[in-house]
Design a protein around this motif. Structure first.
Motif, PDB file in Angstrom:
ATOM      1  N   TYR A 511       0.836  -1.207   0.000  1.00 26.49           N
ATOM      2  CA  TYR A 511       0.000   0.000   0.000  1.00 26.49           C
ATOM      3  C   TYR A 511       0.872   1.259   0.000  1.00 26.49           C
ATOM      4  CZ  TYR A 511      -4.023  -2.982   0.736  1.00 26.49           C
ATOM      5  OH  TYR A 511      -4.992  -3.950   0.586  1.00 26.49           O
ATOM      6  N   GLY A 512       1.525   1.487  -1.137  1.00 25.32           N
ATOM      7  CA  GLY A 512       2.194   2.764  -1.384  1.00 25.32           C
ATOM      8  C   GLY A 512       3.497   2.994  -0.668  1.00 25.32           C
ATOM      9  N   TYR A 513       4.154   1.944  -0.179  1.00 20.39           N
ATOM     10  CA  TYR A 513       5.387   2.152   0.591  1.00 20.39           C
ATOM     11  C   TYR A 513       6.433   2.922  -0.215  1.00 20.39           C
ATOM     12  CZ  TYR A 513       9.888   1.155   2.747  1.00 20.39           C
ATOM     13  OH  TYR A 513      11.143   1.289   3.280  1.00 20.39           O
ATOM     14  N   GLU A 514       6.755   2.449  -1.416  1.00 18.76           N
ATOM     15  CA  GLU A 514       7.801   3.099  -2.208  1.00 18.76           C
ATOM     16  C   GLU A 514       7.392   4.514  -2.608  1.00 18.76           C
ATOM     17  OE1 GLU A 514       8.990   0.709  -5.491  1.00 18.76           O
ATOM     18  OE2 GLU A 514       9.766  -0.929  -4.240  1.00 18.76           O
ATOM     19  N   ALA A 515       6.113   4.715  -2.906  1.00 15.90           N
ATOM     20  CA  ALA A 515       5.639   6.050  -3.289  1.00 15.90           C
ATOM     21  C   ALA A 515       5.761   7.027  -2.120  1.00 15.90           C
ATOM     22  CB  ALA A 515       4.188   5.973  -3.765  1.00 15.90           C
ATOM     23  N   ILE A 516       5.445   6.566  -0.920  1.00 21.09           N
ATOM     24  CA  ILE A 516       5.532   7.440   0.253  1.00 21.09           C
ATOM     25  C   ILE A 516       6.989   7.747   0.589  1.00 21.09           C
ATOM     26  CG2 ILE A 516       5.062   7.608   2.726  1.00 21.09           C
ATOM     27  CD1 ILE A 516       2.482   6.057   2.213  1.00 21.09           C
ATOM     28  N   VAL A 517       7.871   6.774   0.433  1.00 20.68           N
ATOM     29  CA  VAL A 517       9.296   7.036   0.657  1.00 20.68           C
ATOM     30  C   VAL A 517       9.777   8.120  -0.308  1.00 20.68           C
ATOM     31  CG1 VAL A 517      11.629   6.095   0.413  1.00 20.68           C
ATOM     32  CG2 VAL A 517       9.878   4.795   1.636  1.00 20.68           C
ATOM     33  N   ASN A 518       9.348   8.051  -1.577  1.00 21.99           N
ATOM     34  CA  ASN A 518       9.706   9.092  -2.547  1.00 21.99           C
ATOM     35  C   ASN A 518       9.164  10.449  -2.118  1.00 21.99           C
ATOM     36  OD1 ASN A 518      11.067   7.257  -4.205  1.00 21.99           O
ATOM     37  ND2 ASN A 518       9.254   6.832  -5.454  1.00 21.99           N
ATOM     38  N   ASP A 519       7.936  10.449  -1.605  1.00 24.41           N
ATOM     39  CA  ASP A 519       7.341  11.702  -1.126  1.00 24.41           C
ATOM     40  C   ASP A 519       8.146  12.277   0.047  1.00 24.41           C
ATOM     41  OD1 ASP A 519       5.324  11.505  -2.987  1.00 24.41           O
ATOM     42  OD2 ASP A 519       3.813  10.762  -1.574  1.00 24.41           O
ATOM     43  N   ILE A 520       8.561  11.407   0.959  1.00 22.14           N
ATOM     44  CA  ILE A 520       9.341  11.860   2.124  1.00 22.14           C
ATOM     45  C   ILE A 520      10.663  12.473   1.669  1.00 22.14           C
ATOM     46  CG2 ILE A 520      10.608  11.079   4.155  1.00 22.14           C
ATOM     47  CD1 ILE A 520       8.407   9.007   4.605  1.00 22.14           C
ATOM     48  N   GLU A 521      11.330  11.829   0.721  1.00 24.40           N
ATOM     49  CA  GLU A 521      12.611  12.349   0.234  1.00 24.40           C
ATOM     50  C   GLU A 521      12.427  13.703  -0.435  1.00 24.40           C
ATOM     51  OE1 GLU A 521      13.842   9.138  -2.242  1.00 24.40           O
ATOM     52  OE2 GLU A 521      14.810   8.022  -0.620  1.00 24.40           O
ATOM     53  N   ALA A 522      11.348  13.853  -1.208  1.00 24.04           N
ATOM     54  CA  ALA A 522      11.086  15.135  -1.870  1.00 24.04           C
ATOM     55  C   ALA A 522      10.727  16.208  -0.837  1.00 24.04           C
ATOM     56  CB  ALA A 522       9.946  14.972  -2.881  1.00 24.04           C
ATOM     57  N   PHE A 523       9.935  15.825   0.162  1.00 21.97           N
ATOM     58  CA  PHE A 523       9.541  16.756   1.226  1.00 21.97           C
ATOM     59  C   PHE A 523      10.765  17.204   2.019  1.00 21.97           C
ATOM     60  CE2 PHE A 523       8.175  17.682   5.555  1.00 21.97           C
ATOM     61  CZ  PHE A 523       7.092  18.537   5.356  1.00 21.97           C
ATOM     62  N   GLU A 524      11.637  16.259   2.324  1.00 22.80           N
ATOM     63  CA  GLU A 524      12.848  16.566   3.077  1.00 22.80           C
ATOM     64  C   GLU A 524      13.728  17.548   2.300  1.00 22.80           C
ATOM     65  OE1 GLU A 524      16.265  14.018   5.438  1.00 22.80           O
ATOM     66  OE2 GLU A 524      15.696  13.381   3.410  1.00 22.80           O
ATOM     67  N   ALA A 525      13.863  17.326   1.002  1.00 21.05           N
ATOM     68  CA  ALA A 525      14.688  18.215   0.185  1.00 21.05           C
ATOM     69  C   ALA A 525      14.083  19.611   0.096  1.00 21.05           C
ATOM     70  CB  ALA A 525      14.849  17.617  -1.215  1.00 21.05           C
ATOM     71  N   ALA A 526      12.764  19.674  -0.019  1.00 23.15           N
ATOM     72  CA  ALA A 526      12.096  20.973  -0.154  1.00 23.15           C
ATOM     73  C   ALA A 526      12.116  21.770   1.133  1.00 23.15           C
ATOM     74  CB  ALA A 526      10.653  20.759  -0.615  1.00 23.15           C
ATOM     75  N   ASN A 527      12.202  21.086   2.269  1.00 22.88           N
ATOM     76  CA  ASN A 527      12.148  21.760   3.566  1.00 22.88           C
ATOM     77  C   ASN A 527      13.473  21.712   4.314  1.00 22.88           C
ATOM     78  OD1 ASN A 527       9.103  22.479   4.158  1.00 22.88           O
ATOM     79  ND2 ASN A 527       9.114  20.484   3.153  1.00 22.88           N
ATOM     80  N   ALA A 528      14.558  21.475   3.578  1.00 17.95           N
ATOM     81  CA  ALA A 528      15.882  21.426   4.209  1.00 17.95           C
ATOM     82  C   ALA A 528      16.216  22.778   4.809  1.00 17.95           C
ATOM     83  CB  ALA A 528      16.932  21.024   3.179  1.00 17.95           C
ATOM     84  N   LYS A 529      16.764  22.747   6.028  1.00 17.59           N
ATOM     85  CA  LYS A 529      17.126  23.998   6.706  1.00 17.59           C
ATOM     86  C   LYS A 529      18.503  24.458   6.236  1.00 17.59           C
ATOM     87  CE  LYS A 529      14.343  23.198  10.849  1.00 17.59           C
ATOM     88  NZ  LYS A 529      14.326  23.090  12.315  1.00 17.59           N
TER      89      LYS A 529
END
Length: 529
Positions: A511-529
């Motif tokens: 149920y979307g594990y790989e897709a959510i991991v991709n989302d987390i990586e993109a979110f992390e990059a977009a919100n990097a301090k």
């Protein structure tokens, strides 16, 4: 039409069951502006139009609170006089407050300020966006900056620094609510202290010691009520099991974690599987309530407070302890006593425990035709964040609720109980919580204070905050359903941990594990301090 659409959004969301003092440099020109606005006892309540608070205004706040706020409450009278307002308070229990808020917004007759839980905001969810787009929610960042409410601005800055901006701010970075620092969630392991003393046992410091103490409780059955050991709420979710499992994984109960530079989830860790094995062993030994999957929090409490269980994992704040644990237990048995396992029992990962974000709710300032009303409400909230405001919310009014003698606070117990209801802080602190009352309140019981400090010292936090994508919305409920089904079955033995574990992992990751991991990586990059 917008309001009608918004009402439908509210109704669809609100009737879902719930799972579950700043100071500044005195040379700062902003502070000087604020001090110029601040009322004093001398001019409060006057009709002098040159006084910024000379015109009396009507203000209403909505919030959840376990007791009614008395009409003659001296703290509310003090606030009303100081800020020259007619202060109306509408309180209800948690869910009724949410339902009432939905109906009020739908009708267009809403309060000045209302508290809502974080899950309603839901990472700038549809309802929250509708409030902003319709002009119902006030831009707090803009209004606080305009009127130099430095304590409010500092509160917003602190919330941003703790990673909540994706949840509470819009795409421009403006906050349309004031995230309320409730302090970190602080569940605890409550234990029958009188049973420990009767059996000459110490408070357990590890889960292996908990297991030994539970065996003694079940075997001796001190109250003669067929003791079932550890009781817990498992009907809504497995959050209480997750408190134990975190001591095996070292990962927050939400599960997403970065290991060796890669994002993964706790269910894929070998340590998680070992934790589930431990729970199954305790269940097989008769140390975990066999009915856990059917029990809501109230059912589990009832077992603990009537001598049928010796331990319970439960919220450990003053309200919950007094009303839900202490009073019912002593009504059942006057000489019964309870304690908390502090520090929280350790596991293979050592002294760790799960702790969420301190920002569990937020206050929305709702638009008024008269902007003065919004400004006055912010002035009250800003003042509550000062040392004077904090003292009022924790101790009350000097000369009424307490007197100072030799540098110590001496309470007028009758008046303090009348207005505070035995709770460690007054209702007014509920409106804007700076996260200090649990640490500074002189009324907090030492054991509850120690448990809270243990959460601060040893709690593991969520590693990703504010993620909200189409994939998390689509797959989140299903992965939670799969998780609950399999972990419950593994604990009870309906599924075999060794032979069925790969089936669990296969279904969960489908149920979307790989897709959510991709989302987390993109979110992390977009919100990097």
């Amino acid at each position: 039409m917008k309001r009608r659409i918004f009402a439908m959004l509210l109704i669809s969301v609100f009737f879902v069951p719930i799972l579950g003092a700043c100071s500044a440099n005195s040379n700062d020109p902003k502070e000087a502006d604020l001090l110029a606005l601040a009322p004093t006892a001398k001019n409060a309540g006057t009709d002098n139009e040159s006084d910024p608070f000379g015109k009396k205004l009507d203000i209403e706040v909505m919030a959840w609170w376990p007791i009614m706020v008395n009409p003659d409450d001296e703290v509310m009278k003090f606030i009303s006089k100081k800020f020259n307002v007619n202060f109306k308070v509408t309180v209800a229990d948690f869910q009724p407050n949410i339902d009432h808020f939905a109906m009020r917004i739908a009708s267009g007759d809403y309060a000045t300020y209302a508290l809502v839980p974080w899950f309603w905001i839901s990472d700038l969810g549809a309802q929250y966006k509708a409030l902003i787009e319709d002009g119902v929610a006030v831009n707090v960042s803009e209004l606080a900056e305009k009127h130099h409410f430095i304590n409010i601005l500092d509160q917003l800055k602190q919330a941003e620094e703790l990673g909540t901006k994706p949840i509470y701010a819009d795409e421009n970075g403006d906050f349309y609510s004031i995230p309320r620092n409730d302090g970190y969630p602080n569940p605890g392991l409550f234990i029958r202290k009188d049973w420990l003393e009767q059996l000459n046992l110490e408070v357990p410091k590890s889960w292996e010691e908990v297991e030994r103490v539970l065996k003694a409780f079940v075997k001796s059955d001190p109250d003669g009520n067929k003791n079932i050991g550890l009781t817990l709420n498992g009907a809504d979710d497995l959050g209480t099991f997750d408190q134990i499992l975190t001591t095996f994984t070292g990962v927050h109960s939400m599960g997403w974690t970065k290991q060796s530079g890669q994002w993964t989830h706790k269910v894929l860790m070998p340590e998680f599987k070992e934790g589930v094995k431990f729970l199954h062993r305790m269940y097989e030994e008769g140390l975990i309530d066999k009915e856990f999957g059917l029990l809501k929090a109230s059912n589990a409490r009832e077992k603990f407070t009537t001598g049928r269980a010796g331990m319970i994992i439960h919220n450990a704040n003053g309200i919950d302890y007094k009303d839900f644990i202490q009073i019912p237990l002593q009504q059942y048995k006057p000489d019964a006593d309870v304690t908390l396992a502090v520090p929280f029992p350790s596991g293979p990962k050592g002294q760790v425990r799960s702790s969420g974000s301190p920002y569990g709710s937020t206050g929305i300032l709702l638009a008024n035709e008269n902007e003065e009303v919004s400004v006055r409400m912010l002035a009250i909230l800003d003042w509550l964040l000062t040392e004077e405001g904090t003292n009022l919310s924790l101790n009350g009014v000097e000369g009424i609720h307490y007197e100072m003698q030799d540098g110590k606070v001496l309470y007028n117990e009758e008046k303090w109980q009348h207005d505070f209801g035995g709770i460690e802080h007054h209702f007014i602190r509920q409106l804007i919580f700076p996260g200090i009352a649990k640490e500074k309140s002189p009324r907090v019981l030492p054991i509850l204070h120690d448990n809270y400090m243990d959460v601060i010292e040893h709690g593991v936090r969520e590693e990703i905050i504010g993620l909200n994508t189409n994939n998390t919305a689509k797959y989140g409920p299903k992965t939670e359903e799969v998780y609950t089904k399999w972990i419950s079955s593994f604990v009870t033995g309906d599924a075999d941990i060794e032979t069925d574990w790969d089936k669990f992992i296969g279904e969960w990751t489908s149920y979307g594990y790989e897709a959510i991991v991709n989302d987390i990586e993109a979110f992390e990059a977009a919100n990097a301090k």
